[in-house]
Design a protein around this motif. Structure first.
Motif, PDB file in Angstrom:
ATOM      1  N   LEU A  19       0.834  -1.204   0.000  1.00  0.00           N
ATOM      2  CA  LEU A  19       0.000   0.000   0.000  1.00  0.00           C
ATOM      3  C   LEU A  19       0.869   1.256   0.000  1.00  0.00           C
ATOM      4  CD1 LEU A  19      -2.858  -0.852   2.475  1.00  0.00           C
ATOM      5  CD2 LEU A  19      -3.085  -0.207   0.098  1.00  0.00           C
ATOM      6  N   SER A  20       1.994   1.191   0.716  1.00  0.00           N
ATOM      7  CA  SER A  20       2.810   2.397   0.829  1.00  0.00           C
ATOM      8  C   SER A  20       3.478   2.754  -0.492  1.00  0.00           C
ATOM      9  CB  SER A  20       3.822   2.220   1.954  1.00  0.00           C
ATOM     10  OG  SER A  20       5.112   2.323   1.498  1.00  0.00           O
ATOM     11  N   SER A  23       0.267   3.861  -3.021  1.00  0.00           N
ATOM     12  CA  SER A  23      -0.607   4.984  -2.717  1.00  0.00           C
ATOM     13  C   SER A  23      -0.198   6.217  -3.517  1.00  0.00           C
ATOM     14  CB  SER A  23      -0.531   5.299  -1.225  1.00  0.00           C
ATOM     15  OG  SER A  23      -1.248   6.468  -0.963  1.00  0.00           O
ATOM     16  N   ARG A  24      -1.193   6.975  -3.989  1.00  0.00           N
ATOM     17  CA  ARG A  24      -0.865   8.134  -4.802  1.00  0.00           C
ATOM     18  C   ARG A  24      -0.891   9.420  -3.983  1.00  0.00           C
ATOM     19  NH1 ARG A  24      -5.130   7.550  -8.929  1.00  0.00           N
ATOM     20  NH2 ARG A  24      -4.620   9.653  -9.546  1.00  0.00           N
ATOM     21  N   LYS A  25      -1.219   9.326  -2.704  1.00  0.00           N
ATOM     22  CA  LYS A  25      -1.135  10.503  -1.838  1.00  0.00           C
ATOM     23  C   LYS A  25       0.075  10.340  -0.940  1.00  0.00           C
ATOM     24  CE  LYS A  25      -5.734  12.131  -2.023  1.00  0.00           C
ATOM     25  NZ  LYS A  25      -6.970  12.511  -1.385  1.00  0.00           N
ATOM     26  N   ARG A  28      -0.382   9.590   2.800  1.00  0.00           N
ATOM     27  CA  ARG A  28      -0.887   8.228   3.028  1.00  0.00           C
ATOM     28  C   ARG A  28       0.242   7.231   2.905  1.00  0.00           C
ATOM     29  NH1 ARG A  28      -6.820   7.268   0.356  1.00  0.00           N
ATOM     30  NH2 ARG A  28      -7.752   9.146   1.204  1.00  0.00           N
ATOM     31  N   ALA A  29       1.101   7.428   1.891  1.00  0.00           N
ATOM     32  CA  ALA A  29       2.245   6.529   1.719  1.00  0.00           C
ATOM     33  C   ALA A  29       3.111   6.546   2.977  1.00  0.00           C
ATOM     34  CB  ALA A  29       3.044   6.954   0.498  1.00  0.00           C
ATOM     35  N   THR A  81      -2.237  14.961  -5.465  1.00  0.00           N
ATOM     36  CA  THR A  81      -2.032  13.521  -5.668  1.00  0.00           C
ATOM     37  C   THR A  81      -1.073  13.335  -6.830  1.00  0.00           C
ATOM     38  OG1 THR A  81      -4.040  13.575  -6.965  1.00  0.00           O
ATOM     39  CG2 THR A  81      -4.177  12.539  -4.813  1.00  0.00           C
TER      40      THR A  81
END
Lengths: 168, 361
Positions: A19-20, A23-25, A28-29, A81
């Motif tokens: 996920l990290s 992720s495109r934000k 969040r990453a 993003t």
């Protein structure tokens, strides 16, 4: 019981790592990276190496992740993003990652690990850690310990010099 | 009597569980569940009581009565408030980062949950007893700041972001003082394990044993601990006159309640660490040489001792909040980096000298 916990933690580490990187934000990453680091600490707790686990939490989760999040907070906006990467690049990097993982796993499985000392179930306590850090006898770590302290001191002085306002 | 030694209670629970379910995964799972539920209930009750106490102490200092209408002396006031909070609408903000917005309160509450597990309330009434106890608490409580930072950023609100940045700078700086002041006592105690620290204070509490350096460390710990919990006079992160409510401006209902609860629980954690490390934990007040006095003190159950001391420290922290004016951010950082930190470093050396020369009591 331990095996179940191991698989839960391992699944968390793998899932959050994927996920990290996908992720495109950016924040969040960073958060998923933080979860990976915390899950690694959980793995150390499972292995009963409490000192290493606490160091992992303190240095990586509480220190480096905070630094990363701080710098993101200062530089980016919530609406930002990353643009979507086209599928060719995604495919290529996915294959590359899989290949790397396959080579690592194959090497690990094929290498004939030999125990040089008898495996012990005794968990090292904090006193032996402390003594090992500062002992200059056999198996002591005083030289690397002191070298690292000097390095960190130099880094701190350098940071203060950079941050200091010049007299004008 | 299990009030004096909880190991009997826990071992009897364990043996009865082993009898009915056998030694294995099921028993361990049930025990984990029991411990978890016990801590959840403790969290909720403690949170409600601390909020009530805060309002009463505030009223006392401001020469008012405080909540009086709901229940005797207003005891049920916070329960009513809590029900109101639960029924409030959870507001979803369109331009916020939903995922981080929702995950932030849980990070904060998890950090305090992990920290409180290591605190010994009585002999055997402790979930985690690592040999690195104090270091573990310092490590997990450093995770809480991440939740605050994420909350401030994900809200997409300038007040929240400023609040989060202030809180981050504050917590990261004051963590140093908290750690170093605890280190001073570790030098004296020679161990980081909470149970051993408490056992080491059987004859005399560390604050008296280590006299001057221990008392300096205690004062520094109280100041830095108050700052670490973002409480007044260090509540710049949520300074209501400047930032509406800081990092939790956009939160409502139960999510706000989690932040609120975590703040109070963190205050209690700081108070219990101060109690355990400086004031003898659950050990009764013993004075060497006075046998009769020591025996009388032993009759008061250790749990009661622990909570009496912890709530005294909590009262002092509330006293801080309602009497001192809020600091500016530069004053806050000056206090930490120019006064507390150098004092702390000198204090550790002083403590080392005291321990090496055997000057402690």
């Amino acid at each position: 019981m331990n095996v179940i916990f191991f698989y839960i933690i391992a699944a968390a580490i793998l899932g959050f790592s994927i996920l990290s990187v996908t992720s495109r934000k950016i924040l969040r990453a960073a958060t998923f990276l933080l979860f990976v680091l915390i899950s690694t600490a959980a793995l150390y707790f499972l292995l009963q190496v409490h000192f290493l686990a606490a160091v992992q939490l303190m240095v990586y989760a509480g220190g480096i992740a905070v630094l990363i999040i701080f710098s993101i907070l200062l530089t980016s906006n919530v609406d930002f993003t990353f643009e979507k990467i086209d599928w060719k690049k995604q495919l290529f990097s996915g294959l590359l990652a899989l290949g790397g993982a396959a080579i690592t796993i194959l090497t690990l499985l094929q290498f004939n690990f030999k125990a040089l000392i008898q495996p012990q179930t005794v968990t090292p306590d904090i006193r032996s850690f402390g003594r090992a850090f500062l002992s200059y006898g056999d198996g002591g770590f005083v030289l690397p310990f002191e070298v690292i302290t000097v390095l960190l001191l130099a880094a701190m002085v350098a940071a203060i010099m950079v941050a200091k306002k010049s007299k004008q | 009597m299990f009030l004096y030694d909880f190991t009997q209670l826990t071992s009897s629970i364990h043996s009865s569980l082993v009898e009915s379910f056998g030694e294995g995964a099921l028993t361990t799972t049930i025990e984990l569940a029991i411990a978890g539920v016990a801590y959840l209930i403790f969290f909720a009750v403690l949170g409600l009581f601390l909020v009530y106490l805060e309002r009463k102490v505030c009223a006392f200092i401001q020469n008012r009565l405080g909540p009086m209408r709901v229940g005797p002396w207003g005891l049920l006031q916070t329960i009513a408030d809590f029900i109101k909070l639960l029924m409030k609408e959870l507001i979803y903000i369109k331009s916020a980062d939903q995922f981080l917005f929702n995950v932030a309160p849980f990070i904060v509450i998890t950090a305090s949950f992990l920290a409180i597990g290591a605190i010994p309330f009585d002999k055997g009434l402790q979930v985690l007893d690592f040999d690195i106890g104090i270091f573990y608490v310092a490590a997990v409580s450093s995770l809480g700041v991440l939740g605050v930072l994420l909350a401030g950023w994900a809200s997409n609100n300038k007040y929240s972001l400023i609040g989060a940045m202030r809180s981050g700078a504050q917590i990261v700086s004051y963590e140093l003082s908290v750690g170093l002041s605890l280190m001073t006592i570790i030098v004296l105690a020679g161990t980081m394990q909470f149970s051993e620290i408490v056992a080491g204070q059987a004859d005399l509490w560390f604050i008296f044993k280590g006299h001057i350096p221990a008392m300096i460390a205690f004062v520094i710990f109280l100041i830095a601990g108050t700052a670490e919990t973002n409480r007044g006079p260090f509540d710049l992160a949520e300074a209501e006159s400047e930032l509406t409510a800081g990092f939790h401006t956009e939160y409502s209902g139960i999510k706000f309640a989690l932040f609120f609860l975590a703040e109070y629980i963190n205050m209690f954690i700081v108070a219990s660490i101060a109690t355990t490390v400086f004031l003898g934990g659950w050990m009764p007040l013993h004075i060497p040489g006075l046998e009769g006095f020591n025996h009388v003190m032993d009759f008061i159950p250790p749990v009661l001792w622990f909570f009496m001391k912890a709530f005294t420290v909590v009262f002092i922290m509330m006293w801080f909040k309602w009497t001192f004016p809020r600091l500016r951010i530069d004053q806050l950082l000056t206090l930490e980096w120019k006064y507390l930190l150098p004092l702390n470093l000198i204090n550790i050396v002083l403590m080392a000298v005291v321990v090496l020369l055997g000057w402690h009591l």
